[in-house]
Structure formats: C-alpha cells, structure tokens
Motif scaffolding. Structure first.
Motif, PDB file in Angstrom:
ATOM      1  N   GLU A  70       0.835  -1.210   0.000  1.00 52.50           N
ATOM      2  CA  GLU A  70       0.000   0.000   0.000  1.00 52.50           C
ATOM      3  C   GLU A  70       0.865   1.255   0.000  1.00 52.50           C
ATOM      4  O   GLU A  70       0.603   2.207  -0.746  1.00 52.50           O
ATOM      5  CB  GLU A  70      -0.917  -0.011   1.224  1.00 52.50           C
ATOM      6  CG  GLU A  70      -1.842   1.181   1.307  1.00 52.50           C
ATOM      7  CD  GLU A  70      -2.709   1.162   2.556  1.00 52.50           C
ATOM      8  OE1 GLU A  70      -3.195   2.241   2.934  1.00 52.50           O
ATOM      9  OE2 GLU A  70      -2.897   0.085   3.155  1.00 52.50           O
ATOM     10  N   GLN A  72       3.941   1.490  -1.148  1.00 48.10           N
ATOM     11  CA  GLN A  72       4.597   1.589  -2.452  1.00 48.10           C
ATOM     12  C   GLN A  72       3.650   2.169  -3.498  1.00 48.10           C
ATOM     13  O   GLN A  72       4.058   2.985  -4.328  1.00 48.10           O
ATOM     14  CB  GLN A  72       5.121   0.220  -2.898  1.00 48.10           C
ATOM     15  CG  GLN A  72       6.334  -0.230  -2.130  1.00 48.10           C
ATOM     16  CD  GLN A  72       6.775  -1.645  -2.482  1.00 48.10           C
ATOM     17  OE1 GLN A  72       5.955  -2.493  -2.848  1.00 48.10           O
ATOM     18  NE2 GLN A  72       8.063  -1.902  -2.368  1.00 48.10           N
ATOM     19  N   GLN A  73       2.373   1.777  -3.453  1.00 48.61           N
ATOM     20  CA  GLN A  73       1.398   2.308  -4.399  1.00 48.61           C
ATOM     21  C   GLN A  73       1.178   3.798  -4.155  1.00 48.61           C
ATOM     22  O   GLN A  73       1.133   4.586  -5.101  1.00 48.61           O
ATOM     23  CB  GLN A  73       0.074   1.541  -4.287  1.00 48.61           C
ATOM     24  CG  GLN A  73      -0.968   1.997  -5.288  1.00 48.61           C
ATOM     25  CD  GLN A  73      -0.519   1.830  -6.724  1.00 48.61           C
ATOM     26  OE1 GLN A  73      -0.080   0.769  -7.117  1.00 48.61           O
ATOM     27  NE2 GLN A  73      -0.624   2.875  -7.523  1.00 48.61           N
ATOM     28  N   ASN A  77       2.000   6.839  -6.780  1.00 48.12           N
ATOM     29  CA  ASN A  77       1.026   7.861  -7.148  1.00 48.12           C
ATOM     30  C   ASN A  77       1.569   9.264  -6.880  1.00 48.12           C
ATOM     31  O   ASN A  77       1.415  10.167  -7.704  1.00 48.12           O
ATOM     32  CB  ASN A  77      -0.283   7.662  -6.375  1.00 48.12           C
ATOM     33  CG  ASN A  77      -1.005   6.402  -6.785  1.00 48.12           C
ATOM     34  OD1 ASN A  77      -0.740   5.834  -7.834  1.00 48.12           O
ATOM     35  ND2 ASN A  77      -1.904   5.939  -5.942  1.00 48.12           N
TER      36      ASN A  77
END
Length: 151
Positions: A70, A72-73, A77
């Motif tokens: 999470e 890393q995402q 973004n």
C-alpha cells in the motif's frame, strides 16, 4: 516469552515462545540416539509451540507486506503527481513552437521516414523520428503536424 517490538509508534509487539537453549531433544538431534518414550511428549509440545509461532510470524509478515504494498502504491502515485507538476516547469514548455519545429527538423531525416533493409531475409527497419516526436505530447504533435518539412 520473548517480545519483539514491531512498531515504535504504536508499540505493537509480536509475542512468541523462546527457543530453549538446552532443549531435551537437542542431544537427540545431534546423535544417532532414538528419542525415549518420555522425550516424545515434550518434543511434540515444543514442535506444536514452534509451529504456532511460525504461523504468528507468517501472519505478521503477510500483514506487513500488505502495508508495504500500500505504501509503495501511494509513493508511486505521489511520484507521478510530482513528475507531472515538475514537467509544468520544463523549459521546453516555454520554447516557441517555431523553435521546436527547427529542433525537430534536425532530428528528422530529409523525408521524415526511412525504410532500411540490409538483406532480403531481414525484416524492414523503419526509422520515423517525426512519428516518434508526435507521440510525446499533444503540443509536440501539433508542432510536427504544422511543420510540413518534417513529413
């Protein structure tokens, strides 16, 4: 029971059993001796406790891997957001279209498209720098399209 501090912010701990330094089965492990009937229940108990600890470690690792994925995402973004906004400050955005057209002219061959074939058995090699430049962004596409010398 040892405690492993997992988070210094919330002070979450992972509680597991100690690995006994002098397990009754240790001498059996490192010898050809067969465990006695009195050793077997203790070995089974230690094994069950260790398997439960492994399951706890696996569960915590899986939870932490989810948190890492999470993060890393969210980082990806944010990086995309930063890159897009950094691009707003690019000097290429402030360059006049005529200057870009001249620069593009140096990048493209005389005809804007060349097809090379070294031998009859090889595939064609297509070199189309004008096409590549027109795919960078809408502004560059407009510059390429409005410069007939590139085609």
């Amino acid at each position: 029971m040892p405690r492993t501090l997992l988070c210094t912010t919330c002070y979450e701990e992972l509680i597991t059993s100690d690995i006994p330094p002098n397990s009754p089965s240790r001498d059996v492990l490192h010898s050809s001796r067969i465990p006695s009937e009195s050793d077997i229940p203790r070995i089974k108990q230690v094994l069950a406790e260790s398997l439960a600890d492994l399951a706890r470690y696996d569960a915590h690792i899986e939870g932490l891997m989810g948190i890492v994925a999470e993060l890393q995402q969210k980082r990806a973004n944010l990086k995309k957001y930063v890159d897009e906004h950094r691009n707003l400050l690019s000097s290429m955005r402030r360059s006049p279209s005529k200057i870009l057209g001249e620069i593009f002219g140096f990048c493209c061959s005389e005809y804007g498209l060349s097809v090379n074939r070294k031998t009859p058995l090889e595939n064609f090699q297509v070199d189309a720098p004008a096409l590549v430049l027109s795919q960078v962004c809408s502004r560059w596409r407009d510059v390429v399209i409005s410069s007939p010398s590139l085609w």
